[in-house]
Design a protein around this motif. Structure first.
Motif, mmCIF file in Angstrom:
data_model
loop_
_atom_site.group_PDB
_atom_site.id
_atom_site.type_symbol
_atom_site.label_atom_id
_atom_site.label_comp_id
_atom_site.label_asym_id
_atom_site.label_seq_id
_atom_site.Cartn_x
_atom_site.Cartn_y
_atom_site.Cartn_z
ATOM 1 N N THR A 6 -8.564 1.258 -44.276
ATOM 2 C CA THR A 6 -7.348 0.575 -44.690
ATOM 3 C C THR A 6 -6.212 1.218 -43.911
ATOM 4 O OG1 THR A 6 -7.044 2.101 -46.517
ATOM 5 C CG2 THR A 6 -8.112 0.024 -47.010
ATOM 6 N N GLU A 8 -2.671 2.587 -42.699
ATOM 7 C CA GLU A 8 -1.638 3.305 -43.442
ATOM 8 C C GLU A 8 -0.395 2.446 -43.657
ATOM 9 O OE1 GLU A 8 -1.589 5.906 -45.374
ATOM 10 O OE2 GLU A 8 -3.732 5.882 -44.941
ATOM 11 N N VAL A 9 0.003 1.749 -42.640
ATOM 12 C CA VAL A 9 1.174 0.898 -42.782
ATOM 13 C C VAL A 9 0.711 -0.537 -42.914
ATOM 14 C CG1 VAL A 9 3.374 0.231 -41.769
ATOM 15 C CG2 VAL A 9 2.400 2.495 -41.290
ATOM 16 N N ARG B 191 -5.512 -0.407 -53.468
ATOM 17 C CA ARG B 191 -4.754 0.386 -52.492
ATOM 18 C C ARG B 191 -3.944 -0.505 -51.560
ATOM 19 N NH1 ARG B 191 -7.841 5.243 -49.938
ATOM 20 N NH2 ARG B 191 -7.472 5.876 -52.080
ATOM 21 N N LYS B 195 0.189 -0.688 -51.110
ATOM 22 C CA LYS B 195 0.892 -0.630 -49.814
ATOM 23 C C LYS B 195 1.789 -1.834 -49.617
ATOM 24 C CE LYS B 195 -2.412 2.174 -47.339
ATOM 25 N NZ LYS B 195 -3.473 2.190 -46.341
ATOM 26 N N ASN B 199 5.869 -1.918 -49.127
ATOM 27 C CA ASN B 199 6.521 -2.507 -47.962
ATOM 28 C C ASN B 199 7.394 -3.699 -48.295
ATOM 29 O OD1 ASN B 199 5.656 -1.204 -45.279
ATOM 30 N ND2 ASN B 199 3.826 -1.197 -46.528
ATOM 31 N N GLU B 328 -1.633 4.719 -57.155
ATOM 32 C CA GLU B 328 -1.666 4.512 -55.698
ATOM 33 C C GLU B 328 -0.245 4.330 -55.152
ATOM 34 O OE1 GLU B 328 -3.955 4.528 -53.403
ATOM 35 O OE2 GLU B 328 -5.843 4.585 -54.535
ATOM 36 N N TYR B 329 0.561 3.592 -55.899
ATOM 37 C CA TYR B 329 1.920 3.321 -55.445
ATOM 38 C C TYR B 329 2.729 4.613 -55.404
ATOM 39 C CZ TYR B 329 6.499 1.275 -54.915
ATOM 40 O OH TYR B 329 7.749 0.970 -54.427
ATOM 41 N N LEU B 332 2.312 6.836 -52.454
ATOM 42 C CA LEU B 332 2.870 6.402 -51.177
ATOM 43 C C LEU B 332 4.303 6.868 -50.977
ATOM 44 C CD1 LEU B 332 1.509 2.737 -51.143
ATOM 45 C CD2 LEU B 332 0.692 4.648 -49.762
#
Lengths: 185, 558
Positions: A6, A8-9, B191, B195, B199, B328-329, B332
């Protein structure tokens, strides 16, 4: 928790919708169900109320008497197949569904054609029958009954060819299918 | 032992403390067993009332509700509650009598093909063919109703089989090889979802009834507040997130707030949790949330990409998934500052377009004011059931539900007549709580008869009828979209609800002064036993804001 691969960004622009797509081809679903009363009604009812059209449907016993196999074909241009299979999976009596991969599947149906065949045309019809490896199972002075097995495309082709001679009746079972090789269907 | 006695043992083993039902010929054996089974049975006046009561009980308590009916008309009277439970994923087991097996298929007296009739609207159903199947089928029915995506299960028992003698042994397991709901949620997908959230610059959480059913309200708040994610809920999800929270945008959809609908329209990432993108939420589907990518968390895989294609599907139980998504959040370390711009845009919508109405200048009670008064009179702490129509939408808008399982309504099927019996069931399940029903003068008449049940059983529900003398929502649509041609919506002045309440052995009150409304309501709430309050409100008031049917959210009016 460590899943590889997966990134990273993750940019939202990269995300693509993962299902709900129409494939545009014919699908053969092989459905293993519990051999209980009403199971076929549940499946037929589901298709009717969700607006899914069944092209062909064949039901029969399996090697296990507690189970039946339903083979049905439907058009992937009209329906999102994943939605069809997910709805089917919600039926408690449905044990297993396989959307069979065409190249790894043997599919056959049985068809019977009653063709008018008097005098002149008889030989021609019988010749076609031989080419398609059909079998004449009934003869009268004016008609023949031909038994034919094969893929639905083969049966379609035969139908086109004998229709001009006078197709009196036709009965088809719809395809049944099994996976090639050792693996289970 | 008789199969019906085994049935009682099974109900006890499932923890059933109350059932709602009405006897008849085909379930006489079952009722004979109830005579000394030690399970509370509430005799309803109409099977539909019993079915909705079982739903109300299930929605308020989270336990499986049970409703019984005899064969034929008894069973068919359950069809509306069954369908309602299917649409709103309510765990209820419906046990119906059936004619003797020798009469099956002969059009016998009170014979109806209950399994056939109910097939499209059940999670599953069992037609008993051998008395030995009864115990296992009952346990399987409860297991199916309560697990996975909850729903209604019908068990149809022919009369002769129910009185047969069977050796009874407790069943300790269920065997349903074709039923294995996924509850876990794929970690890799979780996951990716984290992400995507990290974003997103214009994210929103869109939560539905699944959050309530899953018992994941606290987990939802945890996720929403681990950053500052704006939250909206469907009409089924209300209470899944506190209605007074500063990140709460209000309900979304046809009568939702502008802030919630505009935020959905402009979002770049929508995190749908236990919601199913109903047409009352999306409006015109092709123009729904045109800029958004979708995370879709649901326990039912068939909901994912059914109406709106999901980009990040996660199949499983929200209660299991949300804490992992939150973890998970957090890991990050996303920059919370990136949401500032989004929030300032949302705040503008909230300030410009709050829920509003023009209050009367005299003593007239505006319907919206009535809900606010009830909120004040109950301290926001009541279990509120509702019927279907304008009053339902105003209740959803103005009663800021602080917790889950406080808002009991018919969202999917939109069943008029749901509210009163559902309140009855909720009160039976939660006897220590204040249970009110907000009804319409049209809806309430559809299951009015259960007031007799409430009086007989001492079920102290407080029914507040928002009486405008109209089928109000239909009148509104005729006003807005059918040129004010009011066709068959005027209900007149009948019945006299106060007298009717008294005839049913309940207390009847009539309120029409806004200045004393809160204290009058408090008085009604403090009155013992069932109370029916006829609140006279403005006759022609419209529920706003509104997305006209089939249009996109940005076309909201009112």
């Amino acid at each position: 928790m460590g899943e590889p691969a997966t990134k990273e960004v993750l940019s939202l622009d990269e995300l693509e919708a993962v299902s709900g797509l129409r494939t545009g081809r014919k699908h053969i679903l092989s459905i293993l169900v519990e051999n209980k009363p009403g199971v076929l009604t549940r499946i037929a009812g589901l298709f009717a109320r969700r607006g899914f059209n069944i092209d062909t449907l064949a039901v029969g016993p399996t090697d296990d008497e507690r189970l039946s196999r339903i083979t049905l074909t439907l058009d992937g241009a009209l329906h999102p197949i994943d939605q069809v299979t997910k709805q089917l999976h919600k039926l408690v009596n449905v044990l297993k569904i396989r959307d069979l991969e065409p190249r790894e599947t043997l599919a056959r149906e049985l068809a019977m054609f009653k063709v008018s065949a008097d005098g002149a045309s008889r030989a021609e019809v019988m010749q076609l029958c031989e080419i398609f490896r059909g079998k004449v199972v009934d003869v009268t002075k004016r008609s023949l009954v031909i038994e034919l097995t094969g893929t639905c495309e083969k049966v379609d082709a035969f139908e086109q060819l004998v229709r001009p001679f006078g197709l009196i009746e036709m009965a088809r079972t719809g395809e049944i299918a099994i996976a090639r090789g050792r693996s289970e269907t | 032992m008789r199969a019906v006695d085994a049935l009682m043992e099974c109900l006890k083993a499932e923890g059933v403390d109350v059932v709602f039902g009405l006897p008849g010929g085909a379930n006489l054996p079952t009722y004979d067993a109830f005579y000394d089974a030690g399970i509370r049975h509430i005799l309803v006046r109409h099977e539909a009332g019993g079915g909705h009561a079982a739903e109300g009980y299930a929605k308020a308590t989270g336990k499986v509700g049970v409703a019984l009916a005899t064969s034929g008309p008894g069973a068919t009277n359950l069809i509306t509650p069954i369908c309602d439970a299917m649409m709103d994923s309510v765990p209820v087991v419906f046990i119906t009598g059936q004619v003797r097996t020798e009469l099956l298929g002969t059009d016998g007296f009170q014979e109806a093909d209950m399994i056939g009739i109910s097939m499209p609207i059940v999670k599953h159903s069992f037609m008993i063919q051998d008395p030995l199947e009864i115990p296992r089928s009952i346990h399987e029915a409860f297991h199916l109703a309560r697990t996975g995506r909850p729903g209604p299960v019908v068990v149809d028992i022919p009369q002769d089989l129910s009185r047969a003698d069977i050796p009874y042994e407790p069943v300790s397991d269920v065997r349903l090889p074709g039923y294995q709901p996924t509850t876990e949620g794929n970690q890799k997908q979780i996951r990716i979802a984290a992400k995507a959230l990290a974003n997103a610059r214009r994210p929103i959480i869109y939560a539905g009834g699944g959050v309530v059913a899953s018992g994941a309200a606290a987990e939802l708040t945890e996720l929403a507040t681990c950053d500052r994610f704006p939250v909206t809920c469907t009409v089924m999800g209300l209470g899944g997130f506190p209605g007074t929270h500063e990140q709460w945008l209000g309900m979304l959809g046809m009568h939702g707030t502008r802030a919630a609908n505009y935020a959905m329209d402009e979002a770049d990432l929508i995190c749908a949790i236990g919601a199913r993108f109903d047409d009352r939420v999306t409006g015109k589907l092709s123009e729904f949330a045109p800029r958004a990518k979708f995370i879709h968390i649901d326990i039912d895989p068939a909901e994912i990409s059914k109406n709106v294609p999901a980009h990040i599907p996660i199949v499983g139980d929200a209660k299991n998934i949300l804490p992992r998504l939150t973890a998970e959040y957090r890991a990050l370390g996303a920059d919370p500052g990136r949401l500032e711009e989004w929030w300032s845009r949302i705040r503008v919508w909230q300030e410009r377009h709050p829920l509003r109405y023009e209050d009367s200048t005299d003593s007239e009670i505006k319907p919206q004011f009535m809900i606010q008064a009830l909120y004040e009179a109950t301290g926001g702490e009541a279990i509120v059931s509702s019927d279907v129509g304008q009053h339902q939408m105003w209740a959803a808008q103005y009663y800021n539900f602080p917790r889950p399982r406080r808002w009991i309504n018919s969202g999917g099927l939109g069943t008029m007549g749901f509210g009163l019996p559902a309140a009855m069931g909720a009160k039976v399940g939660c006897p220590d709580q204040t249970v009110v029903c907000i009804a319409g003068d049209g809806s309430v008449q559809m299951n009015m008869q259960e007031l007799a049940t409430c009086s007989q059983e001492g079920i102290a529900i407080k029914v507040f009828i928002m009486n405008n003398g109209y089928l109000g929502m239909v009148r509104q649509w005729q006003e807005l979209f059918w040129d004010k041609r009011y066709s068959q919506v005027d209900m007149g002045q009948w019945p006299d609800f106060v007298k009717l309440a008294e005839a049913y052995g309940a207390t009847g009150l009539r309120l029409d002064d806004k200045h004393t409304l809160v204290s009058d309501m408090k008085e009604a709430l403090a009155t013992d036993g069932p109370v029916l309050v006829d609140v006279r409100v403005t006759r022609e008031e419209n529920t706003y804001p509104m997305i006209p049917a089939g249009q996109p959210a940005r076309n909201m009016v009112g």
